[in-house]
Scaffold this active site. Structure first.
Site, PDB file in Angstrom:
ATOM      1  N   CYS A  37       0.835  -1.208   0.000  1.00 35.61           N
ATOM      2  CA  CYS A  37       0.000   0.000   0.000  1.00 35.61           C
ATOM      3  C   CYS A  37       0.870   1.259   0.000  1.00 35.61           C
ATOM      4  O   CYS A  37       1.500   1.558  -1.002  1.00 35.61           O
ATOM      5  CB  CYS A  37      -0.965  -0.023   1.179  1.00 35.61           C
ATOM      6  SG  CYS A  37      -2.104   1.370   1.195  1.00 35.61           S
ATOM      7  N   ASP A  65     -10.154  -3.728  -5.609  1.00 37.22           N
ATOM      8  CA  ASP A  65      -9.541  -2.723  -4.735  1.00 37.22           C
ATOM      9  C   ASP A  65     -10.297  -1.403  -4.908  1.00 37.22           C
ATOM     10  O   ASP A  65     -10.230  -0.773  -5.963  1.00 37.22           O
ATOM     11  CB  ASP A  65      -8.063  -2.556  -5.102  1.00 37.22           C
ATOM     12  CG  ASP A  65      -7.296  -1.735  -4.081  1.00 37.22           C
ATOM     13  OD1 ASP A  65      -7.902  -0.820  -3.489  1.00 37.22           O
ATOM     14  OD2 ASP A  65      -6.090  -1.997  -3.887  1.00 37.22           O
ATOM     15  N   HIS A 111      -8.086  -4.822  -1.425  1.00 36.79           N
ATOM     16  CA  HIS A 111      -6.863  -4.159  -0.987  1.00 36.79           C
ATOM     17  C   HIS A 111      -6.258  -4.884   0.221  1.00 36.79           C
ATOM     18  O   HIS A 111      -6.950  -5.191   1.185  1.00 36.79           O
ATOM     19  CB  HIS A 111      -7.188  -2.716  -0.624  1.00 36.79           C
ATOM     20  CG  HIS A 111      -5.995  -1.852  -0.397  1.00 36.79           C
ATOM     21  ND1 HIS A 111      -5.358  -1.195  -1.425  1.00 36.79           N
ATOM     22  CD2 HIS A 111      -5.314  -1.532   0.727  1.00 36.79           C
ATOM     23  CE1 HIS A 111      -4.345  -0.498  -0.941  1.00 36.79           C
ATOM     24  NE2 HIS A 111      -4.286  -0.689   0.367  1.00 36.79           N
TER      25      HIS A 111
END
Length: 245
Positions: free
Chosen positions: A132, A179, A212
């Protein structure tokens, strides 16, 4: 479209109840978590954490996994003492919080860690992986740092970077099909730019049905339907490092 009310969905997924097999060390002005393999090696991997910081058990699990696969693995505190994001924080304040934690402002810390790995750990080849926020940091380093050999960016936030796509080193990009923070059109555009401008090996891979954080934030036993993709993502990460380190 990204959900602007929740600017980063890194809280999706399960937190491991995991203590870690490595140790914490002080490297100049940086605290770091280090795990070494059982056999000596001159290959190392820098692990760049997500918004939840260097102490997150999930990320330390990934550090230990890399060590189990034969690498000296280290996760420095790239926030350098600043507080990591907490689930109890108000998401409305996230963008202000993020302004003081820029994924492209990690060059000094990276150089310190590279010096430590070569001087104290005997590393001659070093790669980097990140999740991330850390995935965006990997992209930055692959565009700039000549001393790293390869990188794996896991659901790195594409919007943190402009049209820069001239990578210096082979880079593997892992994305999730579902995501909410990284729309697939952004992934498609990134891949197009890489094909046009990149002179080193790269791969962009989208994992079906995943959200995600799936590679390091989901537990195989709690999400059985996701287990094959979790394992595939981790295996792909290791295989890429094995190929280029």
């Amino acid at each position: 479209m990204a959900n602007e009310l929740r600017p980063c969905p890194c809280d999706i997924g399960d937190r491991f109840d995991y203590g870690g097999r490595g140790q914490e060390v002080q490297v100049e002005h940086i605290k770091a978590y280090v795990c070494k393999p059982s056999a000596s090696t001159d290959k190392a991997v820098i692990v760049i954490h997500d918004i939840f910081g260097w102490q997150l058990p999930n990320t330390r699990y990934m550090v230990d996994m890399l060590a189990a696969n034969g690498y000296i693995a280290i996760c420095p505190d790239f926030f350098v003492g600043q507080e990591a994001w907490k689930l109890s924080n108000d998401w409305a304040s996230f963008n202000d919080w993020l302004k003081t934690r820029n994924a492209s402002k990690i060059d000094k810390e990276t150089d310190v860690i590279l010096k430590y790995l070569s001087g104290q750990c005997g590393a001659k080849k070093t790669g980097v992986v990140g999740f991330c926020w850390g995935g965006a940091a990997v992209q930055h380093l692959m565009l700039k740092n000549p001393h790293l050999k390869t990188g794996v960016s896991l659901y790195g936030v594409i919007r943190f970077f402009d049209d820069r796509s001239s990578l210096l080193h082979p880079t593997f990009f892992i994305f999730a099909e579902k995501d909410d923070h990284i729309p697939l059109e952004q992934v498609t555009l990134l891949e197009q730019k890489l094909k046009q401008n990149c002179k080193v090996d790269f791969e962009v891979k989208i994992y079906p049905g995943q959200t995600h954080g799936f590679v390091h934030r989901k537990r195989e036993d709690i999400n059985p339907q996701d287990r094959p993709y979790i394992e595939e993502g981790r295996r792909d990460m290791i295989n890429w490092l094995n190929k280029y380190l």
